[in-house]
Design a protein around this motif. Structure first.
Motif, PDB file in Angstrom:
ATOM      1  N   THR A  18     -17.417   8.939  -7.457  1.00  0.00           N
ATOM      2  CA  THR A  18     -18.493   7.787  -7.967  1.00  0.00           C
ATOM      3  C   THR A  18     -19.750   8.097  -7.452  1.00  0.00           C
ATOM      4  N   TRP A  19     -19.961   8.634  -6.336  1.00  0.00           N
ATOM      5  CA  TRP A  19     -21.245   8.609  -5.627  1.00  0.00           C
ATOM      6  C   TRP A  19     -21.882  10.186  -5.889  1.00  0.00           C
ATOM      7  N   GLN A  20     -23.113  10.219  -5.718  1.00  0.00           N
ATOM      8  CA  GLN A  20     -23.628  11.706  -5.733  1.00  0.00           C
ATOM      9  C   GLN A  20     -23.594  12.222  -4.413  1.00  0.00           C
ATOM     10  N   ASP A  21     -23.849  11.475  -3.330  1.00  0.00           N
ATOM     11  CA  ASP A  21     -23.390  11.781  -2.146  1.00  0.00           C
ATOM     12  C   ASP A  21     -22.041  11.875  -1.639  1.00  0.00           C
ATOM     13  N   ALA A  22     -21.350  13.104  -1.551  1.00  0.00           N
ATOM     14  CA  ALA A  22     -19.780  12.964  -1.367  1.00  0.00           C
ATOM     15  C   ALA A  22     -19.660  12.567   0.311  1.00  0.00           C
ATOM     16  N   GLY A  23     -20.476  12.302   0.999  1.00  0.00           N
ATOM     17  CA  GLY A  23     -20.585  11.805   2.262  1.00  0.00           C
ATOM     18  C   GLY A  23     -20.080  10.099   2.266  1.00  0.00           C
ATOM     19  N   ALA A  24     -20.299   9.954   1.125  1.00  0.00           N
ATOM     20  CA  ALA A  24     -20.040   8.400   0.963  1.00  0.00           C
ATOM     21  C   ALA A  24     -18.496   7.874   1.163  1.00  0.00           C
ATOM     22  N   TRP A  25     -17.793   9.118   0.998  1.00  0.00           N
ATOM     23  CA  TRP A  25     -16.109   9.085   1.058  1.00  0.00           C
ATOM     24  C   TRP A  25     -16.029   8.891   2.692  1.00  0.00           C
ATOM     25  N   GLY A  26     -16.909   9.647   3.682  1.00  0.00           N
ATOM     26  CA  GLY A  26     -16.557   9.529   4.914  1.00  0.00           C
ATOM     27  C   GLY A  26     -16.728   7.967   5.479  1.00  0.00           C
ATOM     28  N   LEU A  27     -17.713   7.271   4.851  1.00  0.00           N
ATOM     29  CA  LEU A  27     -17.909   5.872   5.178  1.00  0.00           C
ATOM     30  C   LEU A  27     -16.602   5.061   4.555  1.00  0.00           C
ATOM     31  N   LEU A  28     -16.176   5.425   3.364  1.00  0.00           N
ATOM     32  CA  LEU A  28     -15.225   4.730   2.836  1.00  0.00           C
ATOM     33  C   LEU A  28     -13.629   4.918   3.629  1.00  0.00           C
ATOM     34  N   LEU A  29     -13.576   5.997   4.022  1.00  0.00           N
ATOM     35  CA  LEU A  29     -12.318   6.387   4.655  1.00  0.00           C
ATOM     36  C   LEU A  29     -12.231   5.629   6.036  1.00  0.00           C
ATOM     37  N   VAL A  30     -13.475   5.541   6.682  1.00  0.00           N
ATOM     38  CA  VAL A  30     -13.646   4.864   7.899  1.00  0.00           C
ATOM     39  C   VAL A  30     -13.344   3.424   7.652  1.00  0.00           C
ATOM     40  N   ASP A  31     -13.938   2.817   6.833  1.00  0.00           N
ATOM     41  CA  ASP A  31     -13.687   1.399   6.287  1.00  0.00           C
ATOM     42  C   ASP A  31     -12.226   1.113   6.009  1.00  0.00           C
ATOM     43  N   VAL A  32     -11.497   2.142   5.328  1.00  0.00           N
ATOM     44  CA  VAL A  32     -10.107   2.144   5.057  1.00  0.00           C
ATOM     45  C   VAL A  32      -9.478   1.904   6.363  1.00  0.00           C
ATOM     46  N   ALA A  33      -9.774   2.749   7.514  1.00  0.00           N
ATOM     47  CA  ALA A  33      -9.059   2.905   8.653  1.00  0.00           C
ATOM     48  C   ALA A  33      -9.232   1.337   9.424  1.00  0.00           C
ATOM     49  N   ARG A  34     -10.432   1.022   9.335  1.00  0.00           N
ATOM     50  CA  ARG A  34     -10.609  -0.265  10.015  1.00  0.00           C
ATOM     51  C   ARG A  34      -9.821  -1.427   9.333  1.00  0.00           C
ATOM     52  N   HIS A  35      -9.544  -1.307   8.124  1.00  0.00           N
ATOM     53  CA  HIS A  35      -8.739  -2.464   7.539  1.00  0.00           C
ATOM     54  C   HIS A  35      -7.350  -2.463   7.885  1.00  0.00           C
ATOM     55  N   ALA A  36      -7.028  -1.091   7.937  1.00  0.00           N
ATOM     56  CA  ALA A  36      -5.857  -0.707   8.108  1.00  0.00           C
ATOM     57  C   ALA A  36      -5.416  -1.474   9.634  1.00  0.00           C
ATOM     58  N   SER A  37      -6.333  -0.872  10.494  1.00  0.00           N
ATOM     59  CA  SER A  37      -6.115  -1.552  11.997  1.00  0.00           C
ATOM     60  C   SER A  37      -5.952  -3.053  12.115  1.00  0.00           C
ATOM     61  N   GLN A  38      -6.877  -3.840  11.192  1.00  0.00           N
ATOM     62  CA  GLN A  38      -6.951  -5.152  11.262  1.00  0.00           C
ATOM     63  C   GLN A  38      -5.784  -5.908  10.780  1.00  0.00           C
ATOM     64  N   ALA A  39      -5.260  -4.987   9.726  1.00  0.00           N
ATOM     65  CA  ALA A  39      -3.598  -5.540   9.274  1.00  0.00           C
ATOM     66  C   ALA A  39      -2.644  -5.224  10.162  1.00  0.00           C
ATOM     67  N   TYR A  40      -2.645  -4.186  10.896  1.00  0.00           N
ATOM     68  CA  TYR A  40      -1.765  -4.112  12.067  1.00  0.00           C
ATOM     69  C   TYR A  40      -1.932  -5.292  13.123  1.00  0.00           C
ATOM     70  N   ALA A  41      -3.122  -5.422  13.421  1.00  0.00           N
ATOM     71  CA  ALA A  41      -3.411  -6.323  14.391  1.00  0.00           C
ATOM     72  C   ALA A  41      -2.960  -7.719  13.979  1.00  0.00           C
TER      73      ALA A  41
END
Length: 85
Positions: free
Chosen positions: A28-51
């Motif tokens: 979706t994004w021209q800058d592939a680095g956006a996937w790094g941001l998305l993956l961190v967001d996913v990890a944070r959502h996962a940690s909240q779900a486990y919390a």
């Protein structure tokens, strides 16, 4: 959000016990680095779900990062294009 007509699904993942994950994604994004941001967001959502299930979110994030780094070093599988392209 899904109610916005300009929104698009960028990632869908299926998990089957004992099998590799299957996923579809859009570049979706021209800058592939956006996937790094998305993956961190996913990890944070996962940690909240486990919390929400009573686990320590800091421990969960540390474990996610541990296996993220390990997967870079020693991949458990290699991506395969199953679309036939």
């Amino acid at each position: 959000a899904e109610s916005n007509p300009e929104s698009v699904e960028v990632l869908r993942v299926w998990a089957v016990p004992g099998s590799p994950q299957q996923l579809t994604l859009r570049t979706t994004w021209q800058d592939a680095g956006a996937w790094g941001l998305l993956l961190v967001d996913v990890a944070r959502h996962a940690s909240q779900a486990y919390a929400n299930e009573g686990q320590d979110p800091e421990v969960v994030i540390a474990r996610i990062r541990e296996l993220f780094d390990a997967e870079w070093s020693t991949p458990t599988d290699e991506p395969q294009d199953i679309t036939g392209r």
